[in-house]
Write a protein that holds these residues in place. Structure first.
Motif, PDB file in Angstrom:
ATOM      1  N   VAL A 152      -9.122  -9.638  -5.474  1.00  0.00           N
ATOM      2  CA  VAL A 152     -10.431  -9.572  -5.570  1.00  0.00           C
ATOM      3  C   VAL A 152     -10.886  -8.350  -4.805  1.00  0.00           C
ATOM      4  CG1 VAL A 152     -12.700 -10.409  -4.529  1.00  0.00           C
ATOM      5  CG2 VAL A 152     -11.183 -12.242  -5.415  1.00  0.00           C
ATOM      6  N   LEU A 153     -10.214  -8.040  -3.825  1.00  0.00           N
ATOM      7  CA  LEU A 153     -10.304  -6.782  -2.902  1.00  0.00           C
ATOM      8  C   LEU A 153      -9.312  -5.780  -2.937  1.00  0.00           C
ATOM      9  CD1 LEU A 153     -11.638  -8.184   0.238  1.00  0.00           C
ATOM     10  CD2 LEU A 153     -12.917  -7.236  -1.417  1.00  0.00           C
ATOM     11  N   ALA A 154      -8.020  -6.024  -3.480  1.00  0.00           N
ATOM     12  CA  ALA A 154      -6.962  -5.104  -3.619  1.00  0.00           C
ATOM     13  C   ALA A 154      -5.985  -5.922  -4.555  1.00  0.00           C
ATOM     14  CB  ALA A 154      -6.164  -4.890  -2.413  1.00  0.00           C
ATOM     15  N   ARG A 155      -4.983  -5.134  -5.031  1.00  0.00           N
ATOM     16  CA  ARG A 155      -3.783  -5.777  -5.597  1.00  0.00           C
ATOM     17  C   ARG A 155      -2.845  -6.388  -4.622  1.00  0.00           C
ATOM     18  NH1 ARG A 155      -3.392  -4.567 -10.866  1.00  0.00           N
ATOM     19  NH2 ARG A 155      -1.071  -5.264 -10.879  1.00  0.00           N
ATOM     20  N   GLU A 156      -2.373  -7.590  -5.125  1.00  0.00           N
ATOM     21  CA  GLU A 156      -1.621  -8.540  -3.985  1.00  0.00           C
ATOM     22  C   GLU A 156      -0.259  -8.558  -4.425  1.00  0.00           C
ATOM     23  OE1 GLU A 156      -5.761 -11.352  -3.453  1.00  0.00           O
ATOM     24  OE2 GLU A 156      -4.034 -11.753  -4.918  1.00  0.00           O
ATOM     25  N   ALA A 157       0.537  -9.037  -3.457  1.00  0.00           N
ATOM     26  CA  ALA A 157       2.051  -9.317  -3.468  1.00  0.00           C
ATOM     27  C   ALA A 157       2.160 -10.880  -3.651  1.00  0.00           C
ATOM     28  CB  ALA A 157       2.631  -8.864  -2.479  1.00  0.00           C
ATOM     29  N   THR A 158       2.740 -11.363  -4.797  1.00  0.00           N
ATOM     30  CA  THR A 158       2.944 -12.799  -4.941  1.00  0.00           C
ATOM     31  C   THR A 158       4.083 -12.930  -3.995  1.00  0.00           C
ATOM     32  OG1 THR A 158       4.349 -12.347  -6.727  1.00  0.00           O
ATOM     33  CG2 THR A 158       2.159 -12.806  -7.437  1.00  0.00           C
ATOM     34  N   ARG A 159       4.294 -14.176  -4.040  1.00  0.00           N
ATOM     35  CA  ARG A 159       5.497 -14.352  -2.820  1.00  0.00           C
ATOM     36  C   ARG A 159       6.789 -14.050  -3.476  1.00  0.00           C
ATOM     37  NH1 ARG A 159       9.191 -18.434  -1.213  1.00  0.00           N
ATOM     38  NH2 ARG A 159       9.264 -18.869   0.837  1.00  0.00           N
ATOM     39  N   GLY A 160       7.538 -13.330  -2.348  1.00  0.00           N
ATOM     40  CA  GLY A 160       8.760 -12.843  -2.788  1.00  0.00           C
ATOM     41  C   GLY A 160       8.758 -11.357  -3.506  1.00  0.00           C
ATOM     42  N   THR A 161       7.652 -11.088  -3.527  1.00  0.00           N
ATOM     43  CA  THR A 161       7.542  -9.777  -4.330  1.00  0.00           C
ATOM     44  C   THR A 161       6.856  -8.490  -3.348  1.00  0.00           C
ATOM     45  OG1 THR A 161       5.274  -9.948  -5.494  1.00  0.00           O
ATOM     46  CG2 THR A 161       7.355 -10.750  -6.529  1.00  0.00           C
ATOM     47  N   THR A 162       6.816  -7.254  -3.616  1.00  0.00           N
ATOM     48  CA  THR A 162       6.375  -6.183  -2.999  1.00  0.00           C
ATOM     49  C   THR A 162       5.407  -5.502  -3.909  1.00  0.00           C
ATOM     50  OG1 THR A 162       8.501  -5.901  -1.756  1.00  0.00           O
ATOM     51  CG2 THR A 162       7.130  -3.955  -1.818  1.00  0.00           C
ATOM     52  N   VAL A 163       4.375  -5.033  -3.035  1.00  0.00           N
ATOM     53  CA  VAL A 163       3.138  -4.307  -3.497  1.00  0.00           C
ATOM     54  C   VAL A 163       3.082  -2.952  -2.606  1.00  0.00           C
ATOM     55  CG1 VAL A 163       1.520  -5.126  -2.170  1.00  0.00           C
ATOM     56  CG2 VAL A 163       0.877  -4.022  -4.222  1.00  0.00           C
ATOM     57  N   THR A 164       2.749  -1.860  -3.388  1.00  0.00           N
ATOM     58  CA  THR A 164       2.929  -0.554  -2.513  1.00  0.00           C
ATOM     59  C   THR A 164       1.419  -0.009  -2.580  1.00  0.00           C
ATOM     60  OG1 THR A 164       5.205   0.038  -3.415  1.00  0.00           O
ATOM     61  CG2 THR A 164       3.826   1.837  -2.657  1.00  0.00           C
ATOM     62  N   TYR A 165       1.025   0.477  -1.500  1.00  0.00           N
ATOM     63  CA  TYR A 165      -0.137   1.086  -1.061  1.00  0.00           C
ATOM     64  C   TYR A 165       0.015   2.581  -0.653  1.00  0.00           C
ATOM     65  CZ  TYR A 165      -1.612  -3.688  -0.835  1.00  0.00           C
ATOM     66  OH  TYR A 165      -1.683  -5.154  -1.123  1.00  0.00           O
ATOM     67  N   SER A 166      -0.566   3.508  -1.129  1.00  0.00           N
ATOM     68  CA  SER A 166      -0.454   4.890  -0.990  1.00  0.00           C
ATOM     69  C   SER A 166      -1.955   5.527  -0.346  1.00  0.00           C
ATOM     70  CB  SER A 166      -0.032   5.690  -1.923  1.00  0.00           C
ATOM     71  OG  SER A 166       1.381   5.270  -2.052  1.00  0.00           O
ATOM     72  N   PHE A 167      -2.024   6.387   0.404  1.00  0.00           N
ATOM     73  CA  PHE A 167      -3.191   7.114   0.823  1.00  0.00           C
ATOM     74  C   PHE A 167      -2.908   8.248   1.763  1.00  0.00           C
ATOM     75  CE2 PHE A 167      -2.769   3.925   4.272  1.00  0.00           C
ATOM     76  CZ  PHE A 167      -2.749   4.781   5.277  1.00  0.00           C
ATOM     77  N   THR A 168      -4.020   9.167   1.439  1.00  0.00           N
ATOM     78  CA  THR A 168      -3.882  10.409   2.545  1.00  0.00           C
ATOM     79  C   THR A 168      -4.582  10.121   3.752  1.00  0.00           C
ATOM     80  OG1 THR A 168      -3.478  11.769   0.554  1.00  0.00           O
ATOM     81  CG2 THR A 168      -4.261  13.033   2.648  1.00  0.00           C
ATOM     82  N   ALA A 169      -4.072  10.578   4.965  1.00  0.00           N
ATOM     83  CA  ALA A 169      -4.677  10.187   6.352  1.00  0.00           C
ATOM     84  C   ALA A 169      -5.572  11.498   6.433  1.00  0.00           C
ATOM     85  CB  ALA A 169      -3.588  10.223   7.342  1.00  0.00           C
ATOM     86  N   THR A 170      -6.671  11.474   5.926  1.00  0.00           N
ATOM     87  CA  THR A 170      -7.519  12.586   5.678  1.00  0.00           C
ATOM     88  C   THR A 170      -8.169  13.212   7.105  1.00  0.00           C
ATOM     89  OG1 THR A 170      -9.339  11.104   4.896  1.00  0.00           O
ATOM     90  CG2 THR A 170      -8.244  12.353   3.366  1.00  0.00           C
ATOM     91  N   LYS A 171      -8.459  12.243   8.002  1.00  0.00           N
ATOM     92  CA  LYS A 171      -9.047  12.688   9.078  1.00  0.00           C
ATOM     93  C   LYS A 171      -8.725  12.015  10.330  1.00  0.00           C
ATOM     94  CE  LYS A 171     -13.527  10.328   8.284  1.00  0.00           C
ATOM     95  NZ  LYS A 171     -14.736  10.381   8.409  1.00  0.00           N
ATOM     96  N   PRO A 172      -8.638  12.575  11.422  1.00  0.00           N
ATOM     97  CA  PRO A 172      -7.926  11.538  12.727  1.00  0.00           C
ATOM     98  C   PRO A 172      -9.131  10.506  12.984  1.00  0.00           C
ATOM     99  CG  PRO A 172      -8.123  13.979  13.082  1.00  0.00           C
ATOM    100  CD  PRO A 172      -8.809  13.856  11.949  1.00  0.00           C
TER     101      PRO A 172
END
Length: 541
Positions: A152-172
């Motif tokens: 609903v809000l993000a791609r999810e990891a099912t049990r035993g699997t891995t999901v990868t999120y990436s972003f740029t830390a644009t500001k402190p």
């Protein structure tokens, strides 16, 4: 049963034995103290490998609460911020191996990155079968995702699997992260944490250690933001969260039933977990995953293997503390501070600037942080003793002159105001940070006697803690120092307690939130300690 006598929140009389023992333990047992412990994933392109799994957390009433949390998986790891990973131009030697990452923890690991970094978070789902999928959302960042399944809000990891999120830390700034899957249940169960983004190039005016003098420097940076009015000397993170143990018990029951079903018939499936989360009746209230008095123990204590972070702020007079306050729960928690107001710098990483770019004219002065759910607030706090109208540094004693200090009047600890009225390295002559015993003092109150007769020391003394005089810790400097003075504590105390100080209670202003399962004292309560200027504040692990 519980009696306090305070002066603006300063504890100057004996409390219940439980509370005073908690304070004494945090002050006198040599426990390491952490400013903002967390983990880093390397420079420029940090990578964090987080695992969501189940465990337990403890409460001061002896309860063991079934909990889900983010951590570093089966092995755990020893990781930390090193000088090489610090912002450009700032590499204090004290910042080495500041943290560990347990198998699972509450709250999740604090992720420390630098402005401009490309951040990767790999999330592996090792939650119980009944828990189903899980995920992480990162409010304030534009996130791209690989692998996983749609949620609903993000791609999810099912049990035993891995999901990868990436972003740029644009500001402190200070930012939250938390589960985006069944958040009404998974956040309650403990799947939340904080991201701290440090400024890439702190303002040059902030590069010097300032009031820390020769003492070890444990700051993550010298400034909270790319702005010269955000310099600070110490920093502390406070994550406020509530917990309804009935929800955790219900989740545990469904997990146990599902595990039994799968054990009996390996091909069997379980219905998705469905725990009733309303009506909501939280009975535990946490600061950084612990309740008082546990939050005043040292970080990474073996007593709390899944609750590594504490809440035990220390400060010298005149230093500036950066407070990072975060509302992680479903309800607001009014964090009330004593000793002074705090100047709000930013909310959710957004600086509060006036039309002329002046922080001092924009951010409000507050003495209670509302800690709105999901919101972060960065603020600056100082303590100097200003305006109390008595010498809290304890310079008035038999033989000392009355009135303001002047050169040659025999005062063993003179006080020369700078342009703002404090005795600092901007005074003439200058005070020496970490050496001059009254560095940071409000000079207008220098040598003014306490306006009341001090209580009998036999009444206000509890073991190694003494709070019955205007004395602020060390009034004796080694004889080899040019600043040598000697004004001992009451007989017998000087050798036992060389670093007495003032204790200000910081706590929730919602009375039920300073209880642990309806028993006072507990919950969201801690002590902010004003240490004497010459006493070392150890924030190492």
């Amino acid at each position: 049963m519980y009696s306090f006598k305070t002066c603006g929140g300063v504890v100057v009389r004996s409390m219940s034995m439980l509370l005073i023992l908690a304070v004494v333990t945090s002050l006198c047992c040599g426990l390491a103290r952490a400013a903002v412990p967390g983990i880093t994933g390397g420079a420029k392109t940090p990578t964090f490998n987080l695992v969501a799994s189940a465990g337990s957390t403890s409460q001061p009433d002896g309860a063991s609460i079934y909990t889900w949390g983010f951590g570093c998986g089966k092995a755990g790891s020893a990781v930390g911020l090193t000088a090489a990973a610090a912002p450009a131009g700032y590499a204090p030697a004290a910042l080495t191996a500041i943290s560990t990452c347990p198998v699972m923890q509450l709250p999740g690991p604090t992720l420390i990155v630098t402005e401009g970094d490309t951040v990767t978070v790999n999330l592996t789902n090792e939650l119980p079968v009944a828990a189903g999928n899980t995920s992480i959302i990162f409010p304030g960042f534009k996130v791209s995702t690989t692998n996983g399944v749609a949620g609903v809000l993000a791609r999810e990891a099912t049990r035993g699997t891995t999901v990868t999120y990436s972003f740029t830390a644009t500001k402190p700034g200070t930012y939250v992260y938390h589960s985006g899957t069944q958040p009404e249940l998974q956040i309650e169960m403990g799947l939340y944490g904080v991201v701290i983004v440090l400024p890439k190039t702190p303002p040059a005016v902030c590069q010097t250690p300032g009031a820390l003098g020769s003492q070890a420097d444990y700051r993550l940076s010298t400034a909270a933001y790319d702005h010269p009015q955000t310099c600070y000397d110490r920093e502390y993170l406070f994550q406020l969260m509530e917990m309804d143990s009935n929800i955790h018990l219900a989740a545990l029951q469904q997990v146990t039933d599902c595990d039994a079903t799968v054990a009996a018939t390996p091909t069997a499936t379980c219905a998705p977990i469905a725990v009733q989360t309303e009506p909501y009746h939280p009975n535990y209230f946490l600061i950084n995953g612990r309740s008082m008095p546990d939050d005043m123990d040292g970080p990474y204590s073996s007593a709390y293997p899944n609750q590594p972070y504490n809440g035990n702020p220390h400060l010298h007079p005149g230093e500036t503390m950066l407070i990072r306050a975060v509302g992680q729960g479903r309800i607001q928690h009014p964090l009330h501070i004593h000793g002074n107001h705090a100047r709000v710098l930013a909310r959710d990483g957004n600086l509060l600037l006036s039309s002329v770019d002046q922080l001092s004219l924009a951010g409000p002065l507050i003495f209670t942080f509302p800690t709105v759910s999901g919101q972060t607030v960065d603020a600056l706090f100082q303590w100097t003793g200003k305006g109390l109208n008595w010498d809290v540094y304890g310079h008035t004693y038999a033989g000392a002159p009355a009135g303001p200090s002047t050169a040659g009047n025999g005062d063993p600890a003179p006080c020369y105001p700078d342009l703002n009225g404090y005795y600092t390295n901007a005074s003439n002559p200058a005070a020496i940070p970490g050496v001059t015993p009254n560095y940071g003092e409000w000079s207008a109150d220098h040598n003014k006697p306490i306006p009341v007769t001090p209580p009998d020391p036999n009444i206000v003394a509890n073991g190694l803690w003494y709070g019955g005089t205007p004395y602020l810790g060390l009034q004796s400097i080694p004889s080899g120092s040019a600043q040598f003075i000697s004004t001992p504590l009451p007989p017998g105390f000087a050798s036992q307690n060389p670093s007495a100080g003032y204790a200000f209670m910081w706590h929730s202003h919602d009375e039920r939130e300073i209880t642990t399962n309806d028993v006072f004292p507990g919950g969201m309560m801690m002590m902010m300690i004003i240490d004497p200027p010459a006493a070392k504040i150890d924030e190492s692990q």
